[in-house]
Design a protein around this motif. Structure first.
Motif, PDB file in Angstrom:
ATOM      1  N   GLU A   1      -1.846  53.852  -1.788  1.00 31.64           N
ATOM      2  CA  GLU A   1      -2.136  55.015  -2.634  1.00 31.64           C
ATOM      3  C   GLU A   1      -0.961  55.999  -2.682  1.00 31.64           C
ATOM      4  O   GLU A   1      -0.898  56.854  -3.576  1.00 31.64           O
ATOM      5  CB  GLU A   1      -3.390  55.736  -2.128  1.00 31.64           C
ATOM      6  N   GLU A   2      -0.054  55.873  -1.736  1.00 26.49           N
ATOM      7  CA  GLU A   2       1.066  56.822  -1.665  1.00 26.49           C
ATOM      8  C   GLU A   2       2.336  56.317  -2.343  1.00 26.49           C
ATOM      9  O   GLU A   2       3.295  57.072  -2.495  1.00 26.49           O
ATOM     10  CB  GLU A   2       1.378  57.138  -0.202  1.00 26.49           C
ATOM     11  N   TYR A   3       2.351  55.052  -2.769  1.00 25.91           N
ATOM     12  CA  TYR A   3       3.579  54.485  -3.334  1.00 25.91           C
ATOM     13  C   TYR A   3       4.069  55.266  -4.547  1.00 25.91           C
ATOM     14  O   TYR A   3       5.243  55.630  -4.637  1.00 25.91           O
ATOM     15  CB  TYR A   3       3.369  53.020  -3.761  1.00 25.91           C
ATOM     16  N   GLU A   4       3.177  55.487  -5.493  1.00 26.04           N
ATOM     17  CA  GLU A   4       3.568  56.131  -6.746  1.00 26.04           C
ATOM     18  C   GLU A   4       4.133  57.522  -6.491  1.00 26.04           C
ATOM     19  O   GLU A   4       5.170  57.905  -7.055  1.00 26.04           O
ATOM     20  CB  GLU A   4       2.368  56.214  -7.693  1.00 26.04           C
ATOM     21  N   GLY A   5       3.472  58.280  -5.640  1.00 24.98           N
ATOM     22  CA  GLY A   5       3.944  59.623  -5.345  1.00 24.98           C
ATOM     23  C   GLY A   5       5.310  59.611  -4.683  1.00 24.98           C
ATOM     24  O   GLY A   5       6.161  60.464  -4.972  1.00 24.98           O
ATOM     25  N   PHE A   6       5.539  58.641  -3.789  1.00 35.19           N
ATOM     26  CA  PHE A   6       6.827  58.559  -3.106  1.00 35.19           C
ATOM     27  C   PHE A   6       7.946  58.262  -4.091  1.00 35.19           C
ATOM     28  O   PHE A   6       8.994  58.919  -4.087  1.00 35.19           O
ATOM     29  CB  PHE A   6       6.775  57.474  -2.031  1.00 35.19           C
ATOM     30  N   VAL A   7       7.719  57.276  -4.939  1.00 31.45           N
ATOM     31  CA  VAL A   7       8.753  56.894  -5.906  1.00 31.45           C
ATOM     32  C   VAL A   7       9.002  58.023  -6.905  1.00 31.45           C
ATOM     33  O   VAL A   7      10.147  58.296  -7.277  1.00 31.45           O
ATOM     34  CB  VAL A   7       8.344  55.592  -6.625  1.00 31.45           C
ATOM     35  N   THR A   8       7.946  58.689  -7.325  1.00 31.08           N
ATOM     36  CA  THR A   8       8.093  59.789  -8.282  1.00 31.08           C
ATOM     37  C   THR A   8       8.873  60.945  -7.683  1.00 31.08           C
ATOM     38  O   THR A   8       9.709  61.572  -8.354  1.00 31.08           O
ATOM     39  CB  THR A   8       6.704  60.288  -8.734  1.00 31.08           C
ATOM     40  N   SER A   9       8.636  61.228  -6.424  1.00 25.30           N
ATOM     41  CA  SER A   9       9.317  62.356  -5.774  1.00 25.30           C
ATOM     42  C   SER A   9      10.704  62.000  -5.264  1.00 25.30           C
ATOM     43  O   SER A   9      11.449  62.873  -4.808  1.00 25.30           O
ATOM     44  CB  SER A   9       8.469  62.884  -4.607  1.00 25.30           C
ATOM     45  N   HIS A  10      11.045  60.709  -5.338  1.00 25.80           N
ATOM     46  CA  HIS A  10      12.374  60.256  -4.918  1.00 25.80           C
ATOM     47  C   HIS A  10      12.978  59.419  -6.052  1.00 25.80           C
ATOM     48  O   HIS A  10      12.946  58.185  -6.009  1.00 25.80           O
ATOM     49  CB  HIS A  10      12.290  59.418  -3.645  1.00 25.80           C
ATOM     50  N   PRO A  11      13.517  60.058  -7.072  1.00 26.80           N
ATOM     51  CA  PRO A  11      14.052  59.324  -8.229  1.00 26.80           C
ATOM     52  C   PRO A  11      15.180  58.377  -7.827  1.00 26.80           C
ATOM     53  O   PRO A  11      15.897  58.611  -6.850  1.00 26.80           O
ATOM     54  CB  PRO A  11      14.574  60.446  -9.136  1.00 26.80           C
ATOM     55  N   GLY A  12      15.325  57.329  -8.596  1.00 23.50           N
ATOM     56  CA  GLY A  12      16.391  56.362  -8.346  1.00 23.50           C
ATOM     57  C   GLY A  12      15.885  54.951  -8.564  1.00 23.50           C
ATOM     58  O   GLY A  12      14.762  54.735  -9.015  1.00 23.50           O
ATOM     59  N   ILE A  13      16.714  53.973  -8.243  1.00 23.05           N
ATOM     60  CA  ILE A  13      16.301  52.586  -8.414  1.00 23.05           C
ATOM     61  C   ILE A  13      15.280  52.208  -7.348  1.00 23.05           C
ATOM     62  O   ILE A  13      15.177  52.852  -6.299  1.00 23.05           O
ATOM     63  CB  ILE A  13      17.500  51.623  -8.367  1.00 23.05           C
ATOM     64  N   LEU A  14      14.506  51.177  -7.621  1.00 22.02           N
ATOM     65  CA  LEU A  14      13.495  50.688  -6.696  1.00 22.02           C
ATOM     66  C   LEU A  14      13.962  49.350  -6.121  1.00 22.02           C
ATOM     67  O   LEU A  14      14.346  48.444  -6.857  1.00 22.02           O
ATOM     68  CB  LEU A  14      12.155  50.512  -7.405  1.00 22.02           C
ATOM     69  N   LEU A  15      13.927  49.237  -4.793  1.00 19.46           N
ATOM     70  CA  LEU A  15      14.354  48.016  -4.113  1.00 19.46           C
ATOM     71  C   LEU A  15      13.304  47.603  -3.091  1.00 19.46           C
ATOM     72  O   LEU A  15      12.466  48.404  -2.683  1.00 19.46           O
ATOM     73  CB  LEU A  15      15.702  48.238  -3.410  1.00 19.46           C
ATOM     74  N   GLY A  16      13.345  46.351  -2.689  1.00 19.91           N
ATOM     75  CA  GLY A  16      12.365  45.839  -1.730  1.00 19.91           C
ATOM     76  C   GLY A  16      11.565  44.716  -2.347  1.00 19.91           C
ATOM     77  O   GLY A  16      12.083  43.901  -3.112  1.00 19.91           O
ATOM     78  N   ASP A  17      10.256  44.676  -2.024  1.00 20.74           N
ATOM     79  CA  ASP A  17       9.402  43.626  -2.592  1.00 20.74           C
ATOM     80  C   ASP A  17       8.047  44.171  -3.024  1.00 20.74           C
ATOM     81  O   ASP A  17       7.087  43.415  -3.146  1.00 20.74           O
ATOM     82  CB  ASP A  17       9.227  42.480  -1.590  1.00 20.74           C
ATOM     83  N   VAL A  18       7.984  45.469  -3.262  1.00 14.96           N
ATOM     84  CA  VAL A  18       6.732  46.097  -3.674  1.00 14.96           C
ATOM     85  C   VAL A  18       6.897  46.696  -5.065  1.00 14.96           C
ATOM     86  O   VAL A  18       7.745  47.565  -5.276  1.00 14.96           O
ATOM     87  CB  VAL A  18       6.312  47.205  -2.681  1.00 14.96           C
TER      88      VAL A  18
END
Length: 205
Positions: free
Chosen positions: A137-154
């Motif tokens: 449930e926290e993924y979207e908020g984390f990515v939104t509050s930390h702009p930039g490219i997304l890496l990993g496997d999620v």
């Protein structure tokens, strides 16, 4: 200066040999749950490709977590034996930093099982805050509050993570390597209890 870099902390097995900043030989592929049996053949392969032996290695750098409970230990065990027997320096690097490399701004999310992820935000190779564990449930908020490219496997919403170049990132992050003063005291960095590290799935190598 010949450097051996190894990462077995998560789903991939990465091993590279560098002469200063130049990659001599390397391998990187998904190898989940098979790193222990595959690491030595891969090391022999890249040493042969580079025309070197273990005696030519001047220093070692590995990832020390977060990641698979067993996986983190594989490269670390090999590195500790090699560094202690030969009296050469050992360095560590966060798994999340390795994924992000030197991207100006990157969020890294690695599946940690049970609808959770190891998470970190990296800017120009530096973690901007302590690594943490997020719920789904926290993924979207984390990515939104930390702009930039997304890496990993999620994947987050409609965003799929990009694929990193682990061999390039290892050497690009040279300034971020952390020296280990006492090789025997090196330990994996775990963010939670050991039973939660039993990440399911994955492919062989």
């Amino acid at each position: 200066m010949i450097t051996l870099a190894m990462d077995t902390a998560y789903r991939h097995l990465t091993a590279g040999l560098y002469d200063d900043d130049t990659l001599l030989a390397g391998t990187s592929s998904e190898c989940f749950k098979k790193q222990s049996e595959a690491l030595f053949p891969r090391l022999q392969q890249i040493l042969g490709d580079a025309g070197l032996s273990f005696q030519d290695i001047d220093q070692v750098v590995i990832t020390d977590g977060p990641g698979s409970y067993t996986g983190v230990r594989i490269a670390m065990t090999v590195a500790k034996v090699l560094a202690s027997q030969r009296g050469i320096p050992l360095y560590t690097l966060s798994t999340l930093q390795l994924y992000a490399g030197t991207a100006p701004s990157a969020s890294v999310l690695l599946d940690a099982r049970s609808h959770r992820a190891y998470a970190g935000h990296v800017e120009n190779g530096i973690l901007t805050e302590p690594e943490q564990i997020l719920t789904e449930e926290e993924y979207e908020g984390f990515v939104t509050s930390h702009p930039g490219i997304l890496l990993g496997d999620v994947a987050v919403g409609s965003r799929n993570p990009e694929t990193p170049d682990f061999l390039k990132n290892f050497i690009d992050l040279k300034d971020q390597w952390v020296p280990v003063p006492n090789v025997h005291a090196a330990v994996p960095r775990y963010l939670k209890e050991s039973d939660a590290y039993k990440t399911p799935g994955g492919h062989g190598c």
